[in-house]
Design a protein around this motif. Structure first.
Motif, PDB file in Angstrom:
ATOM      1  N   MET A 176       0.842  -1.198   0.000  1.00 43.04           N
ATOM      2  CA  MET A 176       0.000   0.000   0.000  1.00 43.04           C
ATOM      3  C   MET A 176       0.874   1.245   0.000  1.00 43.04           C
ATOM      4  O   MET A 176       1.841   1.330   0.752  1.00 43.04           O
ATOM      5  CB  MET A 176      -0.905   0.015   1.242  1.00 43.04           C
ATOM      6  N   LEU A 177       0.545   2.194  -0.855  1.00 45.13           N
ATOM      7  CA  LEU A 177       1.277   3.454  -0.937  1.00 45.13           C
ATOM      8  C   LEU A 177       0.438   4.573  -0.331  1.00 45.13           C
ATOM      9  O   LEU A 177      -0.728   4.758  -0.687  1.00 45.13           O
ATOM     10  CB  LEU A 177       1.608   3.798  -2.393  1.00 45.13           C
ATOM     11  N   VAL A 178       1.045   5.324   0.583  1.00 48.18           N
ATOM     12  CA  VAL A 178       0.366   6.433   1.234  1.00 48.18           C
ATOM     13  C   VAL A 178       1.090   7.724   0.876  1.00 48.18           C
ATOM     14  O   VAL A 178       2.299   7.864   1.124  1.00 48.18           O
ATOM     15  CB  VAL A 178       0.336   6.270   2.763  1.00 48.18           C
ATOM     16  N   LEU A 179       0.362   8.659   0.284  1.00 48.62           N
ATOM     17  CA  LEU A 179       0.890   9.987  -0.016  1.00 48.62           C
ATOM     18  C   LEU A 179       0.469  10.918   1.111  1.00 48.62           C
ATOM     19  O   LEU A 179      -0.720  11.007   1.439  1.00 48.62           O
ATOM     20  CB  LEU A 179       0.333  10.488  -1.355  1.00 48.62           C
ATOM     21  N   GLN A 223      -1.578   7.343  -9.970  1.00 52.80           N
ATOM     22  CA  GLN A 223      -2.530   6.247 -10.084  1.00 52.80           C
ATOM     23  C   GLN A 223      -2.171   5.070  -9.167  1.00 52.80           C
ATOM     24  O   GLN A 223      -3.036   4.270  -8.807  1.00 52.80           O
ATOM     25  CB  GLN A 223      -2.619   5.760 -11.540  1.00 52.80           C
ATOM     26  N   GLU A 224      -0.899   4.971  -8.774  1.00 58.31           N
ATOM     27  CA  GLU A 224      -0.477   3.895  -7.886  1.00 58.31           C
ATOM     28  C   GLU A 224      -0.741   4.204  -6.412  1.00 58.31           C
ATOM     29  O   GLU A 224      -0.671   3.312  -5.570  1.00 58.31           O
ATOM     30  CB  GLU A 224       1.012   3.628  -8.077  1.00 58.31           C
ATOM     31  N   VAL A 225      -1.022   5.451  -6.093  1.00 59.88           N
ATOM     32  CA  VAL A 225      -1.272   5.843  -4.696  1.00 59.88           C
ATOM     33  C   VAL A 225      -2.557   5.177  -4.206  1.00 59.88           C
ATOM     34  O   VAL A 225      -3.584   5.193  -4.889  1.00 59.88           O
ATOM     35  CB  VAL A 225      -1.375   7.373  -4.569  1.00 59.88           C
ATOM     36  N   ASP A 226      -2.505   4.596  -3.023  1.00 58.96           N
ATOM     37  CA  ASP A 226      -3.675   3.916  -2.452  1.00 58.96           C
ATOM     38  C   ASP A 226      -4.460   4.801  -1.493  1.00 58.96           C
ATOM     39  O   ASP A 226      -5.684   4.694  -1.406  1.00 58.96           O
ATOM     40  CB  ASP A 226      -3.236   2.646  -1.711  1.00 58.96           C
ATOM     41  N   VAL A 227      -3.770   5.667  -0.754  1.00 63.86           N
ATOM     42  CA  VAL A 227      -4.415   6.549   0.218  1.00 63.86           C
ATOM     43  C   VAL A 227      -3.711   7.903   0.181  1.00 63.86           C
ATOM     44  O   VAL A 227      -2.485   7.975   0.098  1.00 63.86           O
ATOM     45  CB  VAL A 227      -4.325   5.976   1.652  1.00 63.86           C
ATOM     46  N   VAL A 228      -4.507   8.966   0.252  1.00 62.78           N
ATOM     47  CA  VAL A 228      -3.952  10.319   0.346  1.00 62.78           C
ATOM     48  C   VAL A 228      -4.218  10.832   1.765  1.00 62.78           C
ATOM     49  O   VAL A 228      -5.369  10.963   2.180  1.00 62.78           O
ATOM     50  CB  VAL A 228      -4.569  11.272  -0.684  1.00 62.78           C
ATOM     51  N   ALA A 229      -3.150  11.098   2.506  1.00 67.46           N
ATOM     52  CA  ALA A 229      -3.269  11.567   3.887  1.00 67.46           C
ATOM     53  C   ALA A 229      -2.913  13.052   3.965  1.00 67.46           C
ATOM     54  O   ALA A 229      -2.126  13.556   3.156  1.00 67.46           O
ATOM     55  CB  ALA A 229      -2.348  10.767   4.803  1.00 67.46           C
ATOM     56  N   TYR A 230      -3.475  13.730   4.939  1.00 66.24           N
ATOM     57  CA  TYR A 230      -3.213  15.165   5.094  1.00 66.24           C
ATOM     58  C   TYR A 230      -3.325  15.548   6.563  1.00 66.24           C
ATOM     59  O   TYR A 230      -3.938  14.842   7.369  1.00 66.24           O
ATOM     60  CB  TYR A 230      -4.204  15.989   4.266  1.00 66.24           C
ATOM     61  N   THR A 231      -2.713  16.667   6.918  1.00 65.68           N
ATOM     62  CA  THR A 231      -2.808  17.175   8.278  1.00 65.68           C
ATOM     63  C   THR A 231      -4.157  17.850   8.465  1.00 65.68           C
ATOM     64  O   THR A 231      -4.451  18.846   7.807  1.00 65.68           O
ATOM     65  CB  THR A 231      -1.685  18.180   8.573  1.00 65.68           C
ATOM     66  N   ARG A 232      -4.947  17.315   9.384  1.00 63.80           N
ATOM     67  CA  ARG A 232      -6.268  17.878   9.678  1.00 63.80           C
ATOM     68  C   ARG A 232      -6.196  18.926  10.789  1.00 63.80           C
ATOM     69  O   ARG A 232      -7.050  19.790  10.889  1.00 63.80           O
ATOM     70  CB  ARG A 232      -7.209  16.741  10.085  1.00 63.80           C
ATOM     71  N   GLY A 233      -5.194  18.852  11.623  1.00 67.16           N
ATOM     72  CA  GLY A 233      -5.016  19.798  12.706  1.00 67.16           C
ATOM     73  C   GLY A 233      -4.024  19.225  13.700  1.00 67.16           C
ATOM     74  O   GLY A 233      -3.570  18.086  13.544  1.00 67.16           O
ATOM     75  N   PRO A 234      -3.670  19.996  14.736  1.00 62.30           N
ATOM     76  CA  PRO A 234      -3.931  21.426  14.900  1.00 62.30           C
ATOM     77  C   PRO A 234      -2.996  22.248  14.016  1.00 62.30           C
ATOM     78  O   PRO A 234      -2.052  21.715  13.444  1.00 62.30           O
ATOM     79  CB  PRO A 234      -3.655  21.648  16.387  1.00 62.30           C
ATOM     80  N   GLY A 235      -3.277  23.549  13.940  1.00 67.41           N
ATOM     81  CA  GLY A 235      -2.468  24.430  13.115  1.00 67.41           C
ATOM     82  C   GLY A 235      -3.254  25.664  12.721  1.00 67.41           C
ATOM     83  O   GLY A 235      -4.305  25.969  13.291  1.00 67.41           O
ATOM     84  N   LEU A 236      -2.733  26.406  11.745  1.00 72.34           N
ATOM     85  CA  LEU A 236      -3.409  27.598  11.224  1.00 72.34           C
ATOM     86  C   LEU A 236      -4.547  27.149  10.313  1.00 72.34           C
ATOM     87  O   LEU A 236      -4.330  26.352   9.394  1.00 72.34           O
ATOM     88  CB  LEU A 236      -2.427  28.465  10.444  1.00 72.34           C
TER      89      LEU A 236
END
Length: 351
Positions: free
Chosen positions: A1-4, A75-88
């Protein structure tokens, strides 16, 4: 599994690709980072609107760079992750918006990650990853916390700052000394030639009987001491004082912060009975803190783990790693509901 993973909580834009295979520790394939330090220096601190606009400019070129370096395609990425918080809030919205747009375009699930959990798990990216359970000292920007960590998502708050965090104490003290933004690293560099015992600065809450922190009083003490030095020297600018005096105040300030972090961490280890300490966050790169923690923990038979120096600051690798470890543990599932929100205030122990 690839996570970006995409990080955009404050003044660094980070993107990374992590590979998850079975029960093994996820592997970092590539990461790219852009710091906004030069842009914010003219203002002496982070300007939220400028930070958000710069994230917009940087995130897609950094994503292309990570794809090229990892040898993978979108196209090979399985999940896209991002910072939801905390922050600006505005900065977080950029990363969340791009991640969810990518997920929707690719038909791939997305996962919002806690910024501090990213820091907490960042030592798993190192050559010497820790094992659960451990005590964690989180010293990142406006956060100073001690946690008991029994596994991914299993966090017990032991103590936290009640006002200024250690990173803020470094930066605000540096500003009082006329050092450029960000002042913390510059203060530490200046301190290298100073006497840490030159000025008797307070160690707030050192003997409080609990594991909470307070650094606002130290900042005030630095201000008072610097004013005394200016009056005694007959000058109006801290930079006009002899360089040795500047270095001595910097060294005394750093010594006060490090001593509090050191002794509270040791107390946390005693109270929990654990023999492993993880130090994460920007202040975790401080050389004096590392040296003193290493020496004290060696005497007590305690293993200390840090992220690699280039991963102490905010970065996409820690976000991709945290997402991968949450997925690996079965604690959370990525979703294909691309409606998103962000959490500028989000306590880590609420996970």
């Amino acid at each position: 599994m690839l996570v970006l993973g995409i990080e955009s909580s404050c003044d660094e834009t980070g993107v990374a690709m992590v590979q998850l295979q079975g029960d093994a520790v996820p592997t970092l394939l590539a990461h790219a980072l852009h710091s906004q330090i030069e842009m914010h220096q003219a203002f002496g601190g982070v300007v939220p609107e400028l930070a958000s606009r710069d994230h917009i400019r940087r995130v897609l070129p950094l994503t292309r760079q990570v794809l090229n370096e990892s040898g993978r395609t979108l196209q090979e990425v399985d999940v896209v992750a991002y910072t939801r918080g905390p922050g600006l809030a505005g900065a977080l919205l950029v990363g969340a918006g791009v991640a969810c747009a990518l997920g929707a375009a690719l038909g791939k699930p997305v996962l919002g990650v806690h910024h501090l959990e990213g820091h907490l798990l960042s030592p798993f990216l190192s050559q010497d990853p820790p094992e659960f359970p451990f005590v964690a000292l989180l010293v990142s920007g406006g956060h100073t916390q001690l946690m008991r960590v029994d596994g991914v998502g299993r966090y017990e708050l032991l103590g936290e700052t009640i006002d200024d965090a250690a990173g803020e104490a470094f930066d605000k003290s540096a500003k009082l000394m006329g050092l450029a933004y960000p002042g913390g690293p510059l203060l530490s560099k200046l301190a290298e030639s100073g006497d840490p015992k030159a000025y008797a600065l307070p160690r707030p809450l050192l003997h409080s009987g609990n594991l909470d922190f307070s650094f606002a009083g130290l900042k005030t003490a630095v201000l008072v001491q610097s004013q005394r030095m200016l009056a005694a020297g007959g000058v109006t600018s801290f930079q006009d004082l002899p360089l040795q005096q500047q270095a001595d105040l910097a060294a005394s300030t750093q010594a006060a912060i490090v001593e509090v972090l050191l002794k509270k961490s040791v107390t946390a280890l005693k109270q929990t009975g654990l023999k492993r300490l993880v130090v994460a966050g920007g202040v975790g790169a401080n050389r004096q803190l590392r040296e003193q923690l290493n020496a004290e923990c060696a005497k007590r038979g305690v293993r200390v783990h840090y992220p690699e120096l280039h991963l102490c600051t905010d970065n996409g690798a820690m976000i991709a790693m945290a997402a991968a470890m949450r997925l690996q543990s079965g604690l959370q599932q990525a979703v294909t509901d691309y409606a998103f929100d962000v959490k500028p205030r989000w306590p880590l122990h609420s996970l």
